[in-house]
Design a protein around this motif. Structure first.
Motif, PDB file in Angstrom:
ATOM      1  N   PRO A 126      -7.487   0.226   3.667  1.00  0.00           N
ATOM      2  CA  PRO A 126      -8.057  -1.021   4.186  1.00  0.00           C
ATOM      3  C   PRO A 126      -8.218  -1.042   5.702  1.00  0.00           C
ATOM      4  CG  PRO A 126      -6.349  -1.462   2.551  1.00  0.00           C
ATOM      5  CD  PRO A 126      -6.277  -0.005   2.872  1.00  0.00           C
ATOM      6  N   SER A 127      -7.304  -0.373   6.406  1.00  0.00           N
ATOM      7  CA  SER A 127      -7.375  -0.350   7.870  1.00  0.00           C
ATOM      8  C   SER A 127      -6.793   0.952   8.392  1.00  0.00           C
ATOM      9  CB  SER A 127      -6.611  -1.539   8.464  1.00  0.00           C
ATOM     10  OG  SER A 127      -5.218  -1.408   8.205  1.00  0.00           O
ATOM     11  N   TYR A 176       0.838  -1.201   0.000  1.00  0.00           N
ATOM     12  CA  TYR A 176       0.000   0.000   0.000  1.00  0.00           C
ATOM     13  C   TYR A 176       0.872   1.249   0.000  1.00  0.00           C
ATOM     14  CZ  TYR A 176      -4.207   2.744   0.923  1.00  0.00           C
ATOM     15  OH  TYR A 176      -5.257   3.622   0.821  1.00  0.00           O
ATOM     16  N   GLN A 206     -10.117   5.022   1.061  1.00  0.00           N
ATOM     17  CA  GLN A 206     -10.073   3.626   0.659  1.00  0.00           C
ATOM     18  C   GLN A 206      -9.070   2.802   1.459  1.00  0.00           C
ATOM     19  OE1 GLN A 206      -9.214   3.910  -3.518  1.00  0.00           O
ATOM     20  NE2 GLN A 206     -11.144   4.950  -4.002  1.00  0.00           N
TER      21      GLN A 206
END
Length: 210
Positions: free
Chosen positions: A133-134, A6, A131
């Motif tokens: 993810p965490s 990421y 966006q």
């Protein structure tokens, strides 16, 4: 998507959008009449301003846009118009006028924003935050923003070596070339904004059956 993956995605995206190598001719054109110390200070100021603006929109971007009822297309159009004004100054030689440059800080506008912290980079950061993810990935986004701005500073900081090679005449030619490139970027931003509004109105008309 893993954390490092990421991080790499955010870094590559921001690198492509902010384009550190592409900023060199414009940076040299705007700072060509400055001495080495002033150019280095301009590079640092532009980088810090861009870092601050990008960080602000990463943290509060969606809230700011929603509160002010601003479309992303409007942000693009405004950035394009501002860059077009700067491009016209470069093309007409007004940017070389010491009386003109004394009244404004080119490190802040247009270098810091909207060239570096422009609509594209702002929108990209807002989307990455949305966006993620965490929550842990917010740290990767922050690290990517810092690393990219460090690279941007290094590129501008050491691009001053080209000034010794190009001399005054070369800087003047580079200024005109930078003006054309900047005008093209500005027109593209404005065109993207217009196309975005056109697509929005088309979809709205289709939904209402017009």
């Amino acid at each position: 998507m893993g954390g490092l993956e990421y991080l790499l995605t955010v870094m590559v995206t921001l690198f492509v959008i902010m384009d550190p190598p592409g900023i060199v001719p414009i940076y040299l054109a705007l700072t060509g009449t400055m001495d080495k110390r002033e150019r280095n200070r301009a590079a640092l100021q532009a980088t810090l301003l861009s870092l601050g603006v990008i960080s602000l929109f990463a943290l509060l971007g969606q809230q700011i846009i929603s509160y002010l009822h601003i479309d992303l297309a409007a942000l693009q159009g405004a950035g394009g118009l501002l860059l077009l004004l700067v491009a016209l100054q470069l093309l007409t030689g007004k940017a070389d006028d010491p009386n003109e440059s004394a009244t404004s800080n080119i490190a802040l506008v247009p270098l810091g924003t909207p060239l570096l912290a422009g609509p594209g980079a702002i929108v990209a950061v807002i989307l990455f935050v949305q966006q993620a993810p965490s929550h842990a990935d917010y740290l990767w986004i922050a690290l990517a923003i810092i690393v990219i701005h460090f690279l941007i500073y290094l590129v501008m900081r050491f691009s001053g070596l080209l000034v010794k090679i190009l001399r005054r005449g070369g800087i003047e030619v580079l200024t005109r070339i930078a003006g054309v490139l900047l005008a093209a970027i500005a027109v593209q931003l404005i065109a993207d904004a217009v196309m975005s509004y056109a697509a929005h109105f088309e979809s709205s008309a289709g939904a209402t059956g017009w």
